[in-house]
Every structure is written in C-alpha cells, then in structure tokens.
Design a protein around this motif. Structure first.
Motif, PDB file in Angstrom:
ATOM      1  N   PRO A   1       0.846  -1.242  -0.019  1.00  0.00           N
ATOM      2  CA  PRO A   1       0.082  -0.023   0.113  1.00  0.00           C
ATOM      3  C   PRO A   1       0.912   1.275   0.015  1.00  0.00           C
ATOM      4  O   PRO A   1       1.977   1.278   0.344  1.00  0.00           O
ATOM      5  N   ALA A   2       0.376   2.485  -0.560  1.00  0.00           N
ATOM      6  CA  ALA A   2       1.036   3.393  -0.883  1.00  0.00           C
ATOM      7  C   ALA A   2       1.865   4.066   0.636  1.00  0.00           C
ATOM      8  O   ALA A   2       2.997   4.419   0.693  1.00  0.00           O
ATOM      9  N   HIS A   3       1.118   3.947   1.725  1.00  0.00           N
ATOM     10  CA  HIS A   3       1.866   4.539   2.989  1.00  0.00           C
ATOM     11  C   HIS A   3       3.144   3.770   3.119  1.00  0.00           C
ATOM     12  O   HIS A   3       3.799   4.266   3.809  1.00  0.00           O
ATOM     13  N   GLN A   4       2.814   2.219   3.025  1.00  0.00           N
ATOM     14  CA  GLN A   4       3.958   1.645   3.355  1.00  0.00           C
ATOM     15  C   GLN A   4       5.131   1.747   2.258  1.00  0.00           C
ATOM     16  O   GLN A   4       6.344   2.189   2.810  1.00  0.00           O
ATOM     17  N   ILE A   5       5.208   1.691   1.091  1.00  0.00           N
ATOM     18  CA  ILE A   5       6.236   1.977   0.088  1.00  0.00           C
ATOM     19  C   ILE A   5       6.611   3.493   0.196  1.00  0.00           C
ATOM     20  O   ILE A   5       8.163   3.581   0.031  1.00  0.00           O
ATOM     21  N   LEU A   6       5.685   4.587   0.772  1.00  0.00           N
ATOM     22  CA  LEU A   6       6.336   5.804   0.722  1.00  0.00           C
ATOM     23  C   LEU A   6       7.291   6.065   1.828  1.00  0.00           C
ATOM     24  O   LEU A   6       8.014   6.904   2.017  1.00  0.00           O
ATOM     25  N   SER A   7       7.322   4.860   2.820  1.00  0.00           N
ATOM     26  CA  SER A   7       8.218   5.134   3.684  1.00  0.00           C
ATOM     27  C   SER A   7       9.827   4.812   3.246  1.00  0.00           C
ATOM     28  O   SER A   7      10.627   5.017   4.061  1.00  0.00           O
ATOM     29  N   ALA A   8       9.898   4.474   2.224  1.00  0.00           N
ATOM     30  CA  ALA A   8      11.226   4.322   1.767  1.00  0.00           C
ATOM     31  C   ALA A   8      11.471   5.281   0.635  1.00  0.00           C
ATOM     32  O   ALA A   8      12.213   5.156  -0.338  1.00  0.00           O
TER      33      ALA A   8
ATOM     34  N   SER B   1      15.556   2.224  -6.090  1.00  0.00           N
ATOM     35  CA  SER B   1      16.895   2.235  -6.469  1.00  0.00           C
ATOM     36  C   SER B   1      17.805   1.763  -5.544  1.00  0.00           C
ATOM     37  O   SER B   1      17.547   1.959  -4.174  1.00  0.00           O
ATOM     38  N   MET B   2      18.984   1.077  -5.813  1.00  0.00           N
ATOM     39  CA  MET B   2      19.645   0.447  -4.503  1.00  0.00           C
ATOM     40  C   MET B   2      21.099   0.376  -5.233  1.00  0.00           C
ATOM     41  O   MET B   2      21.407   0.367  -6.259  1.00  0.00           O
ATOM     42  N   ILE B   3      22.123   0.502  -4.159  1.00  0.00           N
ATOM     43  CA  ILE B   3      23.623   0.405  -4.312  1.00  0.00           C
ATOM     44  C   ILE B   3      23.799  -0.536  -3.352  1.00  0.00           C
ATOM     45  O   ILE B   3      23.779  -0.243  -2.245  1.00  0.00           O
ATOM     46  N   GLY B   4      24.146  -1.934  -3.851  1.00  0.00           N
ATOM     47  CA  GLY B   4      24.543  -2.974  -2.714  1.00  0.00           C
ATOM     48  C   GLY B   4      23.304  -3.356  -1.970  1.00  0.00           C
ATOM     49  O   GLY B   4      21.937  -3.355  -2.444  1.00  0.00           O
ATOM     50  N   SER B   5      23.308  -3.475  -0.349  1.00  0.00           N
ATOM     51  CA  SER B   5      22.231  -3.740   0.337  1.00  0.00           C
ATOM     52  C   SER B   5      21.196  -2.802   0.404  1.00  0.00           C
ATOM     53  O   SER B   5      21.365  -1.734   0.700  1.00  0.00           O
ATOM     54  N   PRO B   6      19.857  -3.105   0.244  1.00  0.00           N
ATOM     55  CA  PRO B   6      18.675  -2.118   0.750  1.00  0.00           C
ATOM     56  C   PRO B   6      18.353  -2.243   2.286  1.00  0.00           C
ATOM     57  O   PRO B   6      17.177  -1.832   2.257  1.00  0.00           O
ATOM     58  N   ILE B   7      19.001  -2.736   2.989  1.00  0.00           N
ATOM     59  CA  ILE B   7      18.700  -2.814   4.434  1.00  0.00           C
ATOM     60  C   ILE B   7      18.127  -1.638   5.021  1.00  0.00           C
ATOM     61  O   ILE B   7      17.202  -1.589   5.542  1.00  0.00           O
ATOM     62  N   GLU B   8      18.637  -0.620   4.539  1.00  0.00           N
ATOM     63  CA  GLU B   8      18.228   0.670   5.318  1.00  0.00           C
ATOM     64  C   GLU B   8      16.909   0.873   4.943  1.00  0.00           C
ATOM     65  O   GLU B   8      15.862   1.454   5.738  1.00  0.00           O
ATOM     66  N   HIS B   9      16.278   0.763   3.651  1.00  0.00           N
ATOM     67  CA  HIS B   9      15.000   0.834   3.217  1.00  0.00           C
ATOM     68  C   HIS B   9      13.884  -0.366   3.656  1.00  0.00           C
ATOM     69  O   HIS B   9      12.809  -0.036   4.015  1.00  0.00           O
ATOM     70  N   ALA B  10      14.688  -1.509   3.646  1.00  0.00           N
ATOM     71  CA  ALA B  10      13.857  -2.732   3.925  1.00  0.00           C
ATOM     72  C   ALA B  10      13.314  -2.683   5.448  1.00  0.00           C
ATOM     73  O   ALA B  10      12.367  -3.234   5.847  1.00  0.00           O
TER      74      ALA B  10
ATOM     75  N   THR C   1      19.311   6.398  -3.631  1.00  0.00           N
ATOM     76  CA  THR C   1      18.398   5.006  -3.376  1.00  0.00           C
ATOM     77  C   THR C   1      17.024   5.332  -2.888  1.00  0.00           C
ATOM     78  O   THR C   1      16.901   6.436  -2.096  1.00  0.00           O
ATOM     79  N   GLY C   2      16.108   4.349  -2.857  1.00  0.00           N
ATOM     80  CA  GLY C   2      14.920   4.370  -2.609  1.00  0.00           C
ATOM     81  C   GLY C   2      13.827   4.328  -3.479  1.00  0.00           C
ATOM     82  O   GLY C   2      14.096   4.202  -4.543  1.00  0.00           O
ATOM     83  N   TYR C   3      12.472   4.735  -3.132  1.00  0.00           N
ATOM     84  CA  TYR C   3      11.547   4.637  -3.904  1.00  0.00           C
ATOM     85  C   TYR C   3      11.094   5.891  -4.408  1.00  0.00           C
ATOM     86  O   TYR C   3      11.072   7.063  -3.979  1.00  0.00           O
ATOM     87  N   GLY C   4      10.469   6.002  -5.697  1.00  0.00           N
ATOM     88  CA  GLY C   4      10.096   7.220  -6.191  1.00  0.00           C
ATOM     89  C   GLY C   4       9.695   7.048  -7.837  1.00  0.00           C
ATOM     90  O   GLY C   4       9.647   6.027  -8.492  1.00  0.00           O
ATOM     91  N   GLN C   5       9.514   8.524  -8.530  1.00  0.00           N
ATOM     92  CA  GLN C   5       9.414   8.533  -9.796  1.00  0.00           C
ATOM     93  C   GLN C   5      10.702   8.115 -10.503  1.00  0.00           C
ATOM     94  O   GLN C   5      11.705   8.664  -9.936  1.00  0.00           O
ATOM     95  N   PRO C   6      10.959   7.911 -11.814  1.00  0.00           N
ATOM     96  CA  PRO C   6      11.829   7.684 -12.490  1.00  0.00           C
ATOM     97  C   PRO C   6      12.621   9.124 -12.296  1.00  0.00           C
ATOM     98  O   PRO C   6      11.966  10.063 -12.612  1.00  0.00           O
ATOM     99  N   ARG C   7      13.961   9.123 -12.168  1.00  0.00           N
ATOM    100  CA  ARG C   7      14.717  10.430 -12.035  1.00  0.00           C
ATOM    101  C   ARG C   7      14.574  11.438 -13.178  1.00  0.00           C
ATOM    102  O   ARG C   7      14.653  12.576 -13.237  1.00  0.00           O
TER     103      ARG C   7
END
Ligand SMILES: C=C1C[C@]23C[C@@]1(O)CC[C@H]2[C@@]12CCC[C@@](C)(C(=O)O1)[C@H]2[C@@H]3C(=O)O
Ligand SMILES: O=C(O)CCC(=O)C(=O)O
Ligand SMILES: [Fe+2]
Length: 358
Positions: free
Chosen positions: A99-106, A135-144, A114-120
C-alpha cells in the motif's frame, strides 16, 4: 561519495517529481500523465534484436555486430540461475504491491540515489510517467527496515535476494564488458582501469527495480511508461518480466521496435560510456517503455560503469591518423552532470569537434 551521489547533490530534483501517483487507486489517466503533444503510436515493425547464446563459439563477433547495428541484444546461457531471476521478479512484484503509505516510507530524498520514487528522468519532461522505481546500490537494508518494520524475515529475504542478484550481475557485466572490449580488437591492457596495476579499483554500479502498473487509458496513446533515453553506463543488463512486452528501441531507418521478453534471457544495452570507448563504433540506443491495460510489468536494470574518477576515452587501438578520437576523456560523474543539464544531448558536450567549436 560515488559518482551518482556527487552528481545528484549538485542537481537535486523537485519534491513533487519524486512522489509517484497512487497507481492502485487511479481509475483514469490524469492530465498530469497525458503525453498529448506527441501521441505515442505503437510500432508495426516486425523484427528482433539479436539473441546471442554466450556459449556460441562465434559469440564475440555476434556481440560486435549487435553493438554496432543495434546497441541492444538479448543473451541466453548467461549463467544466472533461472530461480534467482524468478525470485527477483516475485520480490519486485511484492514490493510494488505494498500500500502507498508503506512503500512511501522508503521515499528517495531530493538529493538521494536510493529508495522509492518516480524515475529521476521525470525532471526533463512536462508530463509524468506511468511508472515507479526502487533504486539500490548494494544492500537495501536501510529501506527494508522501514518497509517491513515488524517483519524481520521479509526484510532479510528481500535484502538477500537483491544482494545475491547484484553479485551475479557484477560478474556477468564484467564478462560482457570484456567480451565487448575484445570484440573491438582491444586488449585489456588498452583499457587503463582493467590493467592489473589498476584492477584494485572497483567498478561503480546502480540497480533499479522498475514497475509499470496496469494503465487504465493505455490505448489512448497518451501514457508513457519510461520516456526515450539512453543509459549513461558502460553497459546495462536488464531483466524484464516474461509475461509483458513494453520495452522498445529506436532504430535509425525503422523507428520504434519492440524488444519482446524471452523466458530466461537478459537484455544488454550499450551505454553512452561504451559508445565513447568504442569511438562511436557501438551505439547507445534510444529506448522507451510503453504500458498496457491488462498486465503489471516489472523490470530490473543493473547499470555497470567504470570506477570513480576513471576517465573513459576512445580505445587506443581504434585511433590512428584516419580515425581521430571523436570524444575527449570523461568520467561517469562528468557524464552524469552533463546529462543532468543536457539530457539526451549530453554526449555532444564531449565530442572533440564540439569541444574545439566552443
Ligand atoms: C536525472 C538523472 C537520472 C539519471 C541520471 C540523471 O542525472 C540524468 C540521466 C538519468 C539516467 C537515464 C538512463 C538510466 C540512468 C540510471 C542513467 O544512467 O542516466 C538514469 C539516471 C537515474 O535515474 O539515476
Ligand atoms: O523497464 C525497462 O524495460 C527499461 C528501463 C530502462 O530503460 C532503465 O531503467 O533505464
Ligand atoms: Fe534505460
């Protein structure tokens, strides 16, 4: 700081160009997403980009021909386990189904990579695209940890698959890069940063999960999944969902042509830096993505570039009196900065004839 952070710091994006539309609740194409100035016509072109089996004894000459004529090809027998491709697709679908509110937390920050958004690249167009990117570079843990704060197994699963895939992509990109260099008749000694003395320098990479939700008015020809662009990388390895077409390339005498997905195959794109390294011999082809009203399409794009501060210049073995270098040496950061200002015209900034004309 890597080349992307350095470039994005000086070229931040407007906040309203970061947050995607809530595609799950949209039941019509809003004006903000209608590309009415240039109706998008789906091509009738029949034809396919080359499909190269990497175990073919002629693979190198097939790669050379594909890079010169198309700038895009598909590879089979690439060694990436099918199960890993499937896992990446499932994780991507799962991520973008949140859901939007959850994915927007990243959400990506205006200067962030890194993180979620419109294409740059939304930045360059008055209308918005029917797509979203993680977008990611290596581990996405910070967003996960933000996406699934109470689901440790889910976090770990997502991160493990994304890390494993990037590890495999790095090996495959290195292999494809070396095959491309070899196909130009160059040796690894001709490419500065591949010399054993410099090989401690790590290539820079960027990994994008792209999502193209089902689009209500896709038949109107007014919706754009991903606007025409070339990749700035040396090369890009792209996985596309097997169920849904959408990717198209622009051929000089043929116009837009689809790159239909083939189960288990990966798409390889020649990037702008490879165009420079090949002294213009290999094409970095304009490509775009169209959307449809029945299927949610996802893709995973791995952008492979040179180490930080390494300048790419036309390979020495391709230069002689009759073939002067067409481009001056350029780092990935310098190219990204030029793209942020001139977008699809960025390569012209580094052409030797333009440099002297300035
Ligand atoms: C605004 C930007 C996004 C982009 C980097 C850039 O500064 C200009 C070009 C964009 C592009 C287009 C092709 C794929 C991509 C990854 C790349 O190499 O250049 C994107 C960059 C991005 O989305 O980060
Ligand atoms: O989704 C696709 O097929 C292509 C995406 C793309 O071109 C990109 O991420 O640069
Ligand atoms: Fe691309």
């Amino acid at each position: 700081m890597n080349s992307f952070s350095a470039s994005f710091k000086s070229n931040p994006v407007d906040f309203h160009k970061i947050i995607p539309l809530d595609f799950k609740t949209a039941n019509k194409l809003p004006d903000s997403h209608k590309w009415t100035d240039h109706p998008i016509v789906n091509p009738f072109t029949v034809g396919t980009v080359p499909i190269i089996n990497l175990s073919d004894p002629n693979a190198i000459s097939l790669i050379k021909h594909a890079c010169e004529k198309w700038g895009v090809f598909q590879i089979t027998n690439h060694g990436i386990p099918l199960n890993l491709l499937r896992q990446v697709e499932l994780q991507t679908l799962g991520l973008f189904s949140l859901p939007a509110h959850q994915i927007l937390s990243a959400l990506r920050s205006p200067e962030g990579i890194t993180g979620y958004g419109q294409p740059r690249i939304s930045f360059f167009f008055p209308k918005l695209m029917w797509s979203e990117v993680f977008s990611m570079i290596g581990s996405p843990i910070e967003h996960a940890t933000k996406l699934w704060p109470h689901q440790h197994a889910r976090q770990a699963n997502f991160c493990n698959i994304m890390e494993e895939y990037q590890k495999e992509m790095k090996k495959l990109s290195e292999k494809m890069f070396k095959l491309m260099v070899e196909s130009l008749g160059a040796t690894l000694e001709d490419v500065d940063w591949l010399k054993p003395t410099m090989s401690c320098k790590e290539p820079e990479t960027l990994f994008h999960l792209n999502s193209y939700p089902v689009c209500p008015d896709s038949d109107s020809g007014c919706a754009m999944g991903f606007a025409p662009h070339t990749d700035s990388s040396l090369l890009t390895v792209l996985y596309q969902s097997t169920t849904t077409s959408g990717l198209q390339i622009f051929g000089d005498n043929i116009g837009w042509m689809p790159v239909h997905p083939i189960s288990g195959a990966l798409v390889v794109n020649v990037g702008d830096l490879m165009h420079i390294l090949s002294n213009g011999q290999f094409k970095s082809t304009l490509h775009r993505v169209l959307v449809n009203n029945t299927h949610h399409r996802v893709s995973a794009a791995y952008f492979y570039g040179p180490p930080k501060d390494v300048k790419i210049s036309p390979s020495i073995n391709l230069i002689d009196h009759d073939h002067p270098p067409l481009f001056c040496p350029v780092s990935w950061k310098e190219l990204l900065d030029a793209k942020a200002k001139h977008f699809n015209k960025a390569l012209e900034v580094f052409r030797n004839d333009m440099v002297t004309a300035k």
